[in-house]
Design an enzyme around this catalytic site. Structure first.
Site, mmCIF file in Angstrom:
data_model
loop_
_atom_site.group_PDB
_atom_site.id
_atom_site.type_symbol
_atom_site.label_atom_id
_atom_site.label_comp_id
_atom_site.label_asym_id
_atom_site.label_seq_id
_atom_site.Cartn_x
_atom_site.Cartn_y
_atom_site.Cartn_z
ATOM 1 C CG PHE A 144 -2.502 -9.086 5.790
ATOM 2 C CD1 PHE A 144 -3.572 -8.225 5.526
ATOM 3 C CD2 PHE A 144 -2.686 -10.436 5.563
ATOM 4 C CE1 PHE A 144 -4.789 -8.700 5.076
ATOM 5 C CE2 PHE A 144 -3.912 -10.929 5.111
ATOM 6 C CZ PHE A 144 -4.950 -10.059 4.863
ATOM 7 C CG ASP A 229 -1.643 -1.180 3.765
ATOM 8 O OD1 ASP A 229 -1.714 -2.328 3.273
ATOM 9 O OD2 ASP A 229 -2.588 -0.626 4.346
ATOM 10 C CE LYS A 258 -8.186 -3.755 8.066
ATOM 11 N NZ LYS A 258 -9.020 -4.953 8.278
HETATM 12 C C1 LIG Z 1 -2.677 -3.430 6.424
HETATM 13 C C2 LIG Z 1 -3.785 -3.997 5.564
HETATM 14 N N1 LIG Z 1 -3.764 -3.788 4.225
HETATM 15 C C3 LIG Z 1 -4.744 -4.289 3.422
HETATM 16 C C4 LIG Z 1 -5.791 -5.008 3.937
HETATM 17 C C5 LIG Z 1 -6.886 -5.537 3.009
HETATM 18 O O1 LIG Z 1 -8.094 -4.857 3.264
HETATM 19 P P1 LIG Z 1 -9.481 -5.554 2.844
HETATM 20 O O2 LIG Z 1 -9.663 -6.747 3.770
HETATM 21 O O3 LIG Z 1 -10.512 -4.496 3.050
HETATM 22 O O4 LIG Z 1 -9.334 -5.982 1.393
HETATM 23 C C6 LIG Z 1 -5.849 -5.251 5.325
HETATM 24 C C7 LIG Z 1 -7.002 -6.074 5.851
HETATM 25 N N2 LIG Z 1 -6.824 -6.599 7.143
HETATM 26 C C8 LIG Z 1 -7.389 -7.782 7.519
HETATM 27 C C9 LIG Z 1 -7.128 -8.212 8.808
HETATM 28 C C10 LIG Z 1 -7.629 -9.422 9.242
HETATM 29 C C11 LIG Z 1 -8.434 -10.197 8.425
HETATM 30 C C12 LIG Z 1 -8.691 -9.754 7.147
HETATM 31 C C13 LIG Z 1 -9.524 -10.620 6.247
HETATM 32 O O5 LIG Z 1 -9.215 -10.660 5.049
HETATM 33 O O6 LIG Z 1 -10.477 -11.233 6.778
HETATM 34 C C14 LIG Z 1 -8.172 -8.538 6.670
HETATM 35 C C15 LIG Z 1 -4.834 -4.741 6.151
HETATM 36 O O7 LIG Z 1 -4.837 -4.959 7.493
#
Ligand SMILES: Cc1ncc(COP(=O)(O)O)c(CNc2cccc(C(=O)O)c2)c1O
Length: 400
Positions: A144, A229, A258
């Site tokens: 993800f 990541d 985050k």
């Molecule tokens: C490992 C990892 N890489 C990239 C992202 C993307 O980050 P942003 O969300 O700030 O664009 C994540 C995000 N992780 C994550 C986990 C659960 C829900 C959601 C959601 O999009 O609601 C996002 C993540 O967990």
């Protein structure tokens, strides 16, 4: 706790015009502090999700909120057409933390992932000599990396990808943790291997011990960038500054987000040495809000809190205690308890949602991932007393 009038009318209002791209638990959070959140009726819950590890420092950490307020009274946005007096301090902080020459600030995690992929592709053409438009990125099954098209092109889940094609070319994936598959997947056109040191949305999945070191060596042997990541696993979540630290591995590029913003303001970045991030020249990449002084000031405070409160050690110590307590729970539906630090997944043999709903009724907020995994990831500042309170609730619900 039955849904009360205020909560239900707020949910109704939210659902009236909101796009339906989420399926949240039926709870409204109107106040938050530390590890505790409150609904409009005054019911309190302990937050065991931390906005998917964006709240490692807890809700509204006083030092981070103060940094936001102080900077908001000075200047919040300049664009990158000009310098501001906070960005250099942020750069120093992240460069010292990662040991990397250069830092490129963005806003969301997905934007930082996009930045990493653009850097890797341009590095492949300018530094590795890959033929134009032939660069390849290797990702992992179950990954993800966000919701933008590059991230979606790396994903496999039906819901993540269906209806969003055509996908970005030059992308392939290997089974997570399979070093031999990585070796076989690499070609002379491979620019980078992009991985999560522990897969968060994949269900808190850890690679085999030694995989990171082996994969890094394979990348080095083949002149492939090794890109971590650490958006969800970084910044003390797993008991070290970075999850890569568990194998003493320093990636060619860190992707951070985050908790970099302390749960107060969105800020992300990539950090790498000159030979990688030096591929960007003026006008080749950026963002309106990327590098704004408000986010920079907040991030500096957020990183200082991690250091000053020794949150990596806390995460490690309390995470060991958490897993020890979970292992004592008698329930034949518990298939596996895994994770590092306060990044914990409890895999069940049945869907996890009903357990999350029961835990909510007990005053504990968590969310299922990959349908049958309960993820527990409280703010790292959680007190022993609050952790025991939460564990007693988890014991009560999971012991049934
Ligand atoms: C490992 C990892 N890489 C990239 C992202 C993307 O980050 P942003 O969300 O700030 O664009 C994540 C995000 N992780 C994550 C986990 C659960 C829900 C959601 C959601 O999009 O609601 C996002 C993540 O967990």
């Amino acid at each position: 706790m039955a849904i009360k009038q205020k909560t239900s009318s707020i949910i109704e209002q939210t659902e009236k015009h909101g796009a339906r791209n989420y399926h949240p638990l039926p709870i409204v959070i109107s106040k938050a502090e530390g590890v505790w959140v409150e609904d409009p009726e005054g019911n309190r819950y302990v937050d065991m999700l931390s906005a998917y590890s964006a709240l490692n420092q807890g809700h509204r950490h006083p030092k981070i909120v103060q940094a936001l307020k102080d900077q908001a009274d000075k200047v919040t946005l300049t664009s990158r057409a000009f310098h501001n007096d906070q960005l250099g301090i942020f750069y120093d902080k992240v460069s010292n933390l990662t040991g990397k020459d250069l830092v490129l600030p963005m806003n969301t995690g997905a934007e930082a992932v996009e930045t990493a992929v653009k850097a890797a592709r341009r590095w492949a053409y300018h530094r590795k000599g890959v033929e134009k438009n032939r660069a390849e990125i290797i990702g992992c099954h179950g990954n993800f990396h966000g919701r933008t098209m590059t991230a979606v092109s790396l994903a496999e889940g039906e819901n993540d990808t269906s209806g969003f094609g055509p996908m970005l070319p030059g992308i392939k994936t290997i089974p997570y943790g399979d070093a031999e598959a990585l070796k076989q997947a690499i070609t002379p056109e491979t620019a980078a291997f992009l991985f999560e040191p522990i897969q968060g949305e994949g269900g808190v999945v850890m690679p085999p011990e030694g995989f990171l070191r082996e994969a890094q060596q394979i990348c080095r042997d083949n002149n492939v960038l090794f890109i971590a990541d650490e958006i969800q696993t970084g910044l003390c979540r797993t008991g070290h500054t970075f999850a890569c630290d568990w194998e003493d591995v320093v990636p060619d590029m860190y992707i951070l987000g985050k908790a970099l913003g302390g749960g107060v303001f969105p800020i992300s970045c990539v950090a790498a040495d000159e030979d990688v991030l030096g591929v960007f020249d003026p006008g080749s990449h950026g963002s309106t809000f990327g590098g704004n002084p408000l986010g920079a000031a907040v991030a500096v405070a957020a990183l200082e809190v991690l250091e000053e409160e020794k949150l990596a050690d806390r995460s490690h110590r309390l995470g060991e205690y958490f897993r020890d307590r979970l292992r004592k729970i008698e329930n034949d539906k518990i298939k596996e308890i895994r994770g590092k630090g306060l990044f914990i997944g409890v895999e069940l043999t049945v869907p996890a949602r009903s357990y999350c709903e029961q835990l909510k009724e007990e005053g504990l907020l968590c969310k299922e991932t990959r349908e049958n995994v309960i993820r527990f990831a409280p703010p790292l500042i959680i007190s022993e007393e609050d952790l025991d309170w939460a564990l007693n609730k988890i014991d009560k619900v999971l012991s049934k």
